[in-house]
Design an enzyme around this catalytic site. Sequence first.
Site, PDB file in Angstrom:
ATOM      1  N   ARG A   1      -2.395  17.612  11.912  1.00  0.00           N
ATOM      2  CA  ARG A   1      -1.382  16.782  11.242  1.00  0.00           C
ATOM      3  C   ARG A   1      -0.913  17.359   9.904  1.00  0.00           C
ATOM      4  O   ARG A   1      -1.380  18.385   9.453  1.00  0.00           O
ATOM      5  CB  ARG A   1      -1.940  15.374  11.026  1.00  0.00           C
ATOM      6  CG  ARG A   1      -3.215  15.312  10.198  1.00  0.00           C
ATOM      7  CD  ARG A   1      -3.636  13.856   9.984  1.00  0.00           C
ATOM      8  NE  ARG A   1      -4.928  13.743   9.329  1.00  0.00           N
ATOM      9  CZ  ARG A   1      -6.096  13.629   9.957  1.00  0.00           C
ATOM     10  NH1 ARG A   1      -6.149  13.626  11.284  1.00  0.00           N
ATOM     11  NH2 ARG A   1      -7.218  13.540   9.273  1.00  0.00           N
ATOM     12  N   ASP A   2       0.008  16.619   9.315  1.00  0.00           N
ATOM     13  CA  ASP A   2       0.522  16.853   7.962  1.00  0.00           C
ATOM     14  C   ASP A   2       1.318  18.151   7.851  1.00  0.00           C
ATOM     15  O   ASP A   2       1.001  19.035   7.035  1.00  0.00           O
ATOM     16  CB  ASP A   2      -0.626  16.833   6.923  1.00  0.00           C
ATOM     17  CG  ASP A   2      -1.525  15.613   7.065  1.00  0.00           C
ATOM     18  OD1 ASP A   2      -1.056  14.601   7.619  1.00  0.00           O
ATOM     19  OD2 ASP A   2      -2.689  15.672   6.643  1.00  0.00           O
TER      20      ASP A   2
ATOM     21  N   TRP B   1       0.796  -1.247   0.000  1.00  0.00           N
ATOM     22  CA  TRP B   1       0.000   0.000   0.000  1.00  0.00           C
ATOM     23  C   TRP B   1       0.823   1.288   0.000  1.00  0.00           C
ATOM     24  O   TRP B   1       1.815   1.395   0.719  1.00  0.00           O
ATOM     25  CB  TRP B   1      -0.889   0.003   1.241  1.00  0.00           C
ATOM     26  CG  TRP B   1      -1.581   1.297   1.490  1.00  0.00           C
ATOM     27  CD1 TRP B   1      -1.090   2.351   2.210  1.00  0.00           C
ATOM     28  CD2 TRP B   1      -2.873   1.697   1.023  1.00  0.00           C
ATOM     29  NE1 TRP B   1      -2.018   3.384   2.217  1.00  0.00           N
ATOM     30  CE2 TRP B   1      -3.117   3.008   1.500  1.00  0.00           C
ATOM     31  CE3 TRP B   1      -3.860   1.071   0.238  1.00  0.00           C
ATOM     32  CZ2 TRP B   1      -4.298   3.691   1.229  1.00  0.00           C
ATOM     33  CZ3 TRP B   1      -5.038   1.767  -0.025  1.00  0.00           C
ATOM     34  CH2 TRP B   1      -5.250   3.063   0.464  1.00  0.00           C
TER      35      TRP B   1
ATOM     36  N   PHE C   1       2.725   9.615  10.106  1.00  0.00           N
ATOM     37  CA  PHE C   1       1.773  10.177   9.153  1.00  0.00           C
ATOM     38  C   PHE C   1       2.447  11.224   8.261  1.00  0.00           C
ATOM     39  O   PHE C   1       3.618  11.529   8.407  1.00  0.00           O
ATOM     40  CB  PHE C   1       0.584  10.776   9.912  1.00  0.00           C
ATOM     41  CG  PHE C   1      -0.529   9.777  10.194  1.00  0.00           C
ATOM     42  CD1 PHE C   1      -0.293   8.411  10.162  1.00  0.00           C
ATOM     43  CD2 PHE C   1      -1.811  10.215  10.492  1.00  0.00           C
ATOM     44  CE1 PHE C   1      -1.318   7.489  10.415  1.00  0.00           C
ATOM     45  CE2 PHE C   1      -2.844   9.316  10.749  1.00  0.00           C
ATOM     46  CZ  PHE C   1      -2.602   7.958  10.711  1.00  0.00           C
TER      47      PHE C   1
ATOM     48  N   TRP D   1      -4.183  -0.035   3.841  1.00  0.00           N
ATOM     49  CA  TRP D   1      -3.640   0.977   4.746  1.00  0.00           C
ATOM     50  C   TRP D   1      -3.402   0.345   6.121  1.00  0.00           C
ATOM     51  O   TRP D   1      -4.172  -0.503   6.560  1.00  0.00           O
ATOM     52  CB  TRP D   1      -4.639   2.138   4.857  1.00  0.00           C
ATOM     53  CG  TRP D   1      -4.132   3.314   5.622  1.00  0.00           C
ATOM     54  CD1 TRP D   1      -3.387   4.333   5.125  1.00  0.00           C
ATOM     55  CD2 TRP D   1      -4.351   3.604   7.007  1.00  0.00           C
ATOM     56  NE1 TRP D   1      -3.114   5.236   6.132  1.00  0.00           N
ATOM     57  CE2 TRP D   1      -3.691   4.811   7.285  1.00  0.00           C
ATOM     58  CE3 TRP D   1      -5.017   2.948   8.052  1.00  0.00           C
ATOM     59  CZ2 TRP D   1      -3.687   5.394   8.557  1.00  0.00           C
ATOM     60  CZ3 TRP D   1      -5.016   3.519   9.315  1.00  0.00           C
ATOM     61  CH2 TRP D   1      -4.361   4.743   9.557  1.00  0.00           C
TER      62      TRP D   1
ATOM     63  N   ASP E   1      -0.555   9.237   0.458  1.00  0.00           N
ATOM     64  CA  ASP E   1      -0.027  10.581   0.151  1.00  0.00           C
ATOM     65  C   ASP E   1       1.466  10.654  -0.205  1.00  0.00           C
ATOM     66  O   ASP E   1       2.284  10.023   0.462  1.00  0.00           O
ATOM     67  CB  ASP E   1      -0.149  11.506   1.367  1.00  0.00           C
ATOM     68  CG  ASP E   1      -1.476  11.440   2.048  1.00  0.00           C
ATOM     69  OD1 ASP E   1      -2.399  10.828   1.514  1.00  0.00           O
ATOM     70  OD2 ASP E   1      -1.581  12.000   3.156  1.00  0.00           O
TER      71      ASP E   1
ATOM     72  N   GLU F   1      -6.900  18.353   5.345  1.00  0.00           N
ATOM     73  CA  GLU F   1      -5.708  17.505   5.377  1.00  0.00           C
ATOM     74  C   GLU F   1      -4.647  18.075   4.436  1.00  0.00           C
ATOM     75  O   GLU F   1      -4.944  18.807   3.489  1.00  0.00           O
ATOM     76  CB  GLU F   1      -6.069  16.072   4.950  1.00  0.00           C
ATOM     77  CG  GLU F   1      -7.020  15.388   5.915  1.00  0.00           C
ATOM     78  CD  GLU F   1      -7.141  13.887   5.683  1.00  0.00           C
ATOM     79  OE1 GLU F   1      -6.935  13.110   6.623  1.00  0.00           O
ATOM     80  OE2 GLU F   1      -7.456  13.478   4.546  1.00  0.00           O
TER      81      GLU F   1
ATOM     82  N   TRP G   1      -9.575   7.871  -1.172  1.00  0.00           N
ATOM     83  CA  TRP G   1      -9.981   7.057  -0.030  1.00  0.00           C
ATOM     84  C   TRP G   1     -11.284   6.319  -0.311  1.00  0.00           C
ATOM     85  O   TRP G   1     -12.220   6.900  -0.872  1.00  0.00           O
ATOM     86  CB  TRP G   1     -10.158   7.931   1.233  1.00  0.00           C
ATOM     87  CG  TRP G   1      -8.844   8.396   1.780  1.00  0.00           C
ATOM     88  CD1 TRP G   1      -8.369   9.674   1.782  1.00  0.00           C
ATOM     89  CD2 TRP G   1      -7.821   7.589   2.378  1.00  0.00           C
ATOM     90  NE1 TRP G   1      -7.113   9.702   2.358  1.00  0.00           N
ATOM     91  CE2 TRP G   1      -6.758   8.437   2.725  1.00  0.00           C
ATOM     92  CE3 TRP G   1      -7.704   6.216   2.651  1.00  0.00           C
ATOM     93  CZ2 TRP G   1      -5.582   7.973   3.337  1.00  0.00           C
ATOM     94  CZ3 TRP G   1      -6.536   5.747   3.251  1.00  0.00           C
ATOM     95  CH2 TRP G   1      -5.493   6.624   3.593  1.00  0.00           C
TER      96      TRP G   1
END
Length: 501
Positions: free
Chosen positions: A168-169, A42, A104, A69, A45, A223, A306
């Site tokens: 996040r990210d 898998w 992540f 995932w 991003d 995101e 997704w």
Amino acid sequence: MTTQTLDKKTVLEQANEALQKATKNVKQDHRLGFHIAAPANWINDPNGLVYFKGEYHVFYQHHPYDEHWGPMHWGHAKSKDLVHWEHLPIALAPDEEYDRDGCFSGSAIVDGDTLYLVYTGHVWVDRPKDIAIQTQCIASSKDGITFTKFEGNPVIKEVPSDSTGHLRDPKVWKQNDDFHMVLGNRTKDDIGRAIHYSSKDLKNWHYEGVIAKNESDLGYMWECPDFIELDGKHALLFSPQGMKADGDKYQNLYQTGYLLGDYNESTGKLTYGDFVELDHGHDYYAVQTLHDDKGRRIGIGWMDMWESNMPTKEAGWCGALTLPRELSLSKEGKIIMKPVAELELLRDEELVIPLTEINNECIQTNIHEDLVEIKAVFSLKDVTAEEFGIKVRCSEDGKEETIIGYDVASSKLFLDREHSGKGVAGIRKTKMDVQGDSLIVHVYCDRSSVEVFANDGDVNMTSRIYPNPESLQVQFYAKNGKVAVESVQAWKLKDIWKENK
Ligand code: FRU
């Protein structure tokens, strides 16, 4: 060496070994020839896009143990020319308390001779309820291959008082002597937003405030934000969750697009116009950009969505990244994305299609290819056809086809994968503001993807398709009338992964 570092090495080594083993079982049918995917299993991003010591590095969210995932690792590839990629060992594995359930998404930044990865450490608190602790962490490397996590991680532990745990990210950039970070966030009131931190050393961060937030219908969580300067303007690129479909817009489960405007450095606020989608196909998410030594802003997205059906799982791999696209601003103030110029290196043999007019017919070309680039210029001047376009991956019996077409009355470009083969369907459409009389349709087909760049990157459409490996024909068609063809060029493209072997 302490026991702790031995253990850490083992987690990364185990991941690399599992990946090597899985690679032997990957089936080739829909395997991409000129896109980045993991050697097996898998990916989602793109992460850590960066130009470091003369090479482009791309990392990606990766689960090396499974085609689904799972606990996220960072896979890694590099290239000298954005076309020929080389797989490298997995860069990050979840091997610390603070990133126990995943490393992540995040970004990379060069400082002096060191490459830093900045990512989100993810720890589940209650997975069914989607409650997690997300902190921001860094890792560094001198060779761009082996990374050491900072012993003072996490570098951001707390969330702002009005925030949920969804923070996040991190995308980091440097301006003058300071580092800046934008993060995707969900507030306690379920408002999606992008927030800003600054730092002198990448280790101590100060919360600066909100760059932009959902003030109407832009979703509950943003995101993968990226904040860039483009031709004198500022753009916040992000992937909102929770936007409702609106006509042809926002048809996928989640979206990717931008807010463009002016950034006031002293107030830290962006004044901006409407949210605009960056790509109108079925499969485009979580774009990230890098700034290279030629001053170009290059973006790569995840070429899936997704919860979509992903038939290659059966073949032991899943997920891929889009072609690298150069971003710029059009005269009308819109971000356009063109395939980077280096992609011409993919061209192998030129395929000749003698075509000047299509008149209420479907013309079979002599092209039978799974890796192909087509660039056609149609004239809209005296067009009488209701619809016209290109059909790729057509089967001999006429049952399979993927249509890239233009509906004349509504001025809409569409990508129709109702009959594209296994597991997927649906039509995506988008209105085009064609300046002048020509419509340029530029298409890259890989074994399980179609990327369309219309009118020099004004409109992009990206979708995965899973046709029968024998459905290889390219056709041109016009319905109920005629359209003039100003020019057509086509090339058989190289398989960079086979060349590498
Ligand atoms: C976006 C995303 C990110 C997160 C990562 C996890 O696709 O949900 O927000 O960091 O994927 O794999």
